[in-house]
Scaffold this motif. Structure first.
Motif, PDB file in Angstrom:
ATOM      1  N   SER A  41       0.841  -1.187   0.000  1.00  0.00           N
ATOM      2  CA  SER A  41       0.000   0.000   0.000  1.00  0.00           C
ATOM      3  C   SER A  41       0.877   1.238   0.000  1.00  0.00           C
ATOM      4  O   SER A  41       2.062   1.175   0.341  1.00  0.00           O
ATOM      5  N   PHE A  42       0.290   2.361  -0.378  1.00  0.00           N
ATOM      6  CA  PHE A  42       1.075   3.599  -0.443  1.00  0.00           C
ATOM      7  C   PHE A  42       1.742   3.880   0.893  1.00  0.00           C
ATOM      8  O   PHE A  42       2.929   4.199   0.954  1.00  0.00           O
ATOM      9  N   PHE A  43       0.991   3.726   1.990  1.00  0.00           N
ATOM     10  CA  PHE A  43       1.523   4.092   3.301  1.00  0.00           C
ATOM     11  C   PHE A  43       2.686   3.190   3.702  1.00  0.00           C
ATOM     12  O   PHE A  43       3.763   3.674   4.077  1.00  0.00           O
ATOM     13  N   SER A  44       2.495   1.871   3.631  1.00  0.00           N
ATOM     14  CA  SER A  44       3.547   0.963   4.073  1.00  0.00           C
ATOM     15  C   SER A  44       4.770   1.055   3.167  1.00  0.00           C
ATOM     16  O   SER A  44       5.908   0.996   3.648  1.00  0.00           O
ATOM     17  N   SER A  45       4.545   1.199   1.871  1.00  0.00           N
ATOM     18  CA  SER A  45       5.665   1.344   0.938  1.00  0.00           C
ATOM     19  C   SER A  45       6.426   2.628   1.210  1.00  0.00           C
ATOM     20  O   SER A  45       7.669   2.642   1.230  1.00  0.00           O
ATOM     21  N   PHE A  46       5.697   3.702   1.447  1.00  0.00           N
ATOM     22  CA  PHE A  46       6.314   4.999   1.692  1.00  0.00           C
ATOM     23  C   PHE A  46       7.118   4.988   2.987  1.00  0.00           C
ATOM     24  O   PHE A  46       8.257   5.448   3.038  1.00  0.00           O
ATOM     25  N   VAL A  47       6.535   4.446   4.040  1.00  0.00           N
ATOM     26  CA  VAL A  47       7.207   4.418   5.341  1.00  0.00           C
ATOM     27  C   VAL A  47       8.471   3.563   5.275  1.00  0.00           C
ATOM     28  O   VAL A  47       9.531   3.954   5.785  1.00  0.00           O
ATOM     29  N   LEU A  99      10.357   2.830   2.667  1.00  0.00           N
ATOM     30  CA  LEU A  99      11.393   3.465   1.859  1.00  0.00           C
ATOM     31  C   LEU A  99      11.975   4.679   2.580  1.00  0.00           C
ATOM     32  O   LEU A  99      13.176   4.957   2.495  1.00  0.00           O
ATOM     33  N   THR A 100      11.136   5.413   3.285  1.00  0.00           N
ATOM     34  CA  THR A 100      11.622   6.560   4.057  1.00  0.00           C
ATOM     35  C   THR A 100      12.660   6.123   5.088  1.00  0.00           C
ATOM     36  O   THR A 100      13.699   6.773   5.267  1.00  0.00           O
ATOM     37  N   LYS A 101      12.413   5.006   5.759  1.00  0.00           N
ATOM     38  CA  LYS A 101      13.361   4.489   6.754  1.00  0.00           C
ATOM     39  C   LYS A 101      14.693   4.122   6.106  1.00  0.00           C
ATOM     40  O   LYS A 101      15.765   4.387   6.656  1.00  0.00           O
ATOM     41  N   PHE A 122      21.928  10.425   3.787  1.00  0.00           N
ATOM     42  CA  PHE A 122      22.244  11.237   2.612  1.00  0.00           C
ATOM     43  C   PHE A 122      22.426  12.699   3.017  1.00  0.00           C
ATOM     44  O   PHE A 122      21.748  13.201   3.922  1.00  0.00           O
ATOM     45  N   ASP A 123      23.345  13.371   2.327  1.00  0.00           N
ATOM     46  CA  ASP A 123      23.580  14.796   2.576  1.00  0.00           C
ATOM     47  C   ASP A 123      22.711  15.674   1.675  1.00  0.00           C
ATOM     48  O   ASP A 123      22.293  16.764   2.075  1.00  0.00           O
ATOM     49  N   ILE A 124      22.489  15.205   0.445  1.00  0.00           N
ATOM     50  CA  ILE A 124      21.765  15.986  -0.560  1.00  0.00           C
ATOM     51  C   ILE A 124      20.772  15.074  -1.261  1.00  0.00           C
ATOM     52  O   ILE A 124      21.092  13.913  -1.565  1.00  0.00           O
ATOM     53  N   ALA A 125      19.590  15.572  -1.532  1.00  0.00           N
ATOM     54  CA  ALA A 125      18.615  14.884  -2.374  1.00  0.00           C
ATOM     55  C   ALA A 125      18.319  15.755  -3.583  1.00  0.00           C
ATOM     56  O   ALA A 125      18.018  16.947  -3.438  1.00  0.00           O
ATOM     57  N   VAL A 126      18.426  15.175  -4.758  1.00  0.00           N
ATOM     58  CA  VAL A 126      18.143  15.875  -6.005  1.00  0.00           C
ATOM     59  C   VAL A 126      16.896  15.244  -6.617  1.00  0.00           C
ATOM     60  O   VAL A 126      16.930  14.101  -7.079  1.00  0.00           O
ATOM     61  N   LEU A 133       8.429  14.116  -1.256  1.00  0.00           N
ATOM     62  CA  LEU A 133       8.050  13.762   0.112  1.00  0.00           C
ATOM     63  C   LEU A 133       9.052  12.819   0.771  1.00  0.00           C
ATOM     64  O   LEU A 133       9.363  12.952   1.962  1.00  0.00           O
ATOM     65  N   LEU A 134       9.563  11.870   0.005  1.00  0.00           N
ATOM     66  CA  LEU A 134      10.457  10.856   0.574  1.00  0.00           C
ATOM     67  C   LEU A 134      11.686  11.473   1.244  1.00  0.00           C
ATOM     68  O   LEU A 134      11.946  11.204   2.422  1.00  0.00           O
ATOM     69  N   PRO A 135      12.485  12.285   0.541  1.00  0.00           N
ATOM     70  CA  PRO A 135      13.651  12.866   1.225  1.00  0.00           C
ATOM     71  C   PRO A 135      13.280  13.873   2.310  1.00  0.00           C
ATOM     72  O   PRO A 135      14.036  14.071   3.259  1.00  0.00           O
ATOM     73  N   PHE A 136      12.094  14.492   2.192  1.00  0.00           N
ATOM     74  CA  PHE A 136      11.637  15.422   3.230  1.00  0.00           C
ATOM     75  C   PHE A 136      11.403  14.680   4.547  1.00  0.00           C
ATOM     76  O   PHE A 136      11.921  15.065   5.612  1.00  0.00           O
ATOM     77  N   PHE A 137      10.640  13.597   4.494  1.00  0.00           N
ATOM     78  CA  PHE A 137      10.363  12.838   5.712  1.00  0.00           C
ATOM     79  C   PHE A 137      11.567  12.016   6.170  1.00  0.00           C
ATOM     80  O   PHE A 137      11.657  11.656   7.349  1.00  0.00           O
ATOM     81  N   ALA A 138      12.484  11.729   5.226  1.00  0.00           N
ATOM     82  CA  ALA A 138      13.718  11.029   5.605  1.00  0.00           C
ATOM     83  C   ALA A 138      14.741  11.985   6.207  1.00  0.00           C
ATOM     84  O   ALA A 138      15.816  11.562   6.602  1.00  0.00           O
ATOM     85  N   GLN A 139      14.398  13.263   6.245  1.00  0.00           N
ATOM     86  CA  GLN A 139      15.236  14.302   6.868  1.00  0.00           C
ATOM     87  C   GLN A 139      16.610  14.442   6.198  1.00  0.00           C
ATOM     88  O   GLN A 139      17.621  14.645   6.864  1.00  0.00           O
ATOM     89  N   VAL A 140      16.606  14.339   4.858  1.00  0.00           N
ATOM     90  CA  VAL A 140      17.826  14.662   4.117  1.00  0.00           C
ATOM     91  C   VAL A 140      18.060  16.168   4.280  1.00  0.00           C
ATOM     92  O   VAL A 140      17.152  16.966   4.014  1.00  0.00           O
TER      93      VAL A 140
END
Length: 359
Positions: free
Chosen positions: A64-70, A72-74, A81-85, A96-103
């Motif tokens: 599902s979107f939620f479980s897949s997203f969570v 991958l974010t982990k 990562f230092d930078i996300a492009v 959203l992914l690098p935002f919630f992953a706190q890149v």
């Protein structure tokens, strides 16, 4: 060493070719970095050959979107990562992914307001070629003082495309062609000129009628005696070939090559006749001139990049629509149906011989 995550989970071969100048600019600007490419499984084999990518992270999107997203974010957060492009031009998920992953630093285009998820963003310009649009994201690195030193590499960036087939791929293609009675050393050193005709494309709306391809092929063979027509396409497009009657001097290689071998094959061709497709961009990347038929998409953004290509399009009022299903009820696929076989044949012959056919 800086760890860089590049996000583009669009599973289109053409996009992977067109974003290479941006990847090259990134790697040249950060030569000691480790670049991880977040992508879909459909293009992972191709991008593993890209010299500017150090590793690939596959976004499977199986759950599902939620479980897949969570999940991958982990994974992204744990890799520090230092930078996300964010190179995907339209996806909110890619931002959203690098935002919630706190890149710590995240760049990309501000498509439909997703800029609030990014540390820095550029306008989502849809009036330039995709190559330039990808490169515009790279300029954000220097604009925000993330990098030290000379920024000449980004100001005077090289925009040439690349493809990553090898001599082994070339040898396999030559062997395949020999099995069909064609001996070839390179594009300029052979008896027969090879013309690639790519009959398929992923969207139904971008396809040209198979009967029209047949007419052009027959008349082309009759007009140019030293020509072999190579029919190209993926395994999934075999049904289109089945609709194409057998024609002498044609060689059906649909589904017979992988992507890298297709690059080697197109490199050996004098010309590629194609609709807007991934193989069109591969042909441009290996230096083969294209005659490209455009309907629902805009050549300004998606034409084969570089010099020596010819675009055929018709001024239909509803295009470009970017629809995968035609909304025209009276005359569906009008933008492609308006492209006449006689016009295409004239253009191809003019490209081959410098003159139009006799009528």
């Amino acid at each position: 060493m800086q760890r860089v995550l590049v996000c583009h989970t669009g599973a289109w071969i053409g996009d992977m070719v067109l974003l290479t100048p941006a990847l090259r600019a990134l790697k040249e600007r950060l030569p000691d970095s480790h670049i991880t490419f977040l992508l879909r499984a459909q293009v992972v084999d191709l991008m593993k050959t890209n010299p500017y990518v150090d590793s690939c992270l596959v976004d499977k999107k199986k759950d599902s979107f939620f479980s897949s997203f969570v999940g991958l974010t982990k994974i992204i957060r744990n890799r520090n990562f230092d930078i996300a492009v964010v190179l995907h031009p339209t996806s909110f998920r890619n931002a959203l992914l690098p935002f919630f992953a706190q890149v710590p630093f995240r760049i990309g285009s501000n498509y439909k307001g997703r800029g609030f998820l990014l540390s820095a963003s550029c306008p989502a310009n849809r009036d330039i070629h995709e190559v330039q649009r990808y490169l515009s994201v790279m300029s954000l690195l220097n604009d925000n003082d993330v990098l030290d030193g000379d920024d000449t590499a980004l100001k005077d960036r090289e925009t040439a495309l690349e493809f990553w087939h090898t001599e082994t791929d070339r040898k396999r293609v030559k062997k395949l062609l020999r099995s069909h009675g064609v001996s070839v050393k390179d594009r300029k050193n052979r008896k027969d000129r090879l013309i690639a005709v790519n009959i398929g494309t992923t969207w139904q709306t971008k396809r040209w009628d198979i009967e029209r391809f047949e007419t052009v092929i027959r008349e082309l063979i009759a007009a140019v005696s030293d020509t072999k027509i190579i029919i190209t396409g993926s395994v999934s497009e075999q049904n289109l070939v089945d609709q194409l009657p057998y024609i002498d001097s044609t060689i059906n290689l649909v589904g017979k090559t992988n992507l890298l071998e297709l690059g080697a094959l197109l490199e050996m061709c004098a010309l590629c006749l194609t609709c807007d497709s991934g193989p069109m961009h591969i042909a441009a990347a290996v230096g083969t001139p294209c005659v490209a038929l455009f309907g629902p998409t805009d050549p300004m953004r998606h034409q084969p990049y570089g010099e020596g290509h010819t675009i055929i399009e018709k001024p239909v009022s509803c295009r470009p629509c970017y629809k995968r299903t035609c909304m025209q009820k009276d005359v569906p696929y009008l933008c492609m149906k308006e492209i006449e076989t006689s016009h295409v044949l004239d253009v191809v012959l003019e490209r081959l011989n410098g003159k139009k056919r006799k009528t």
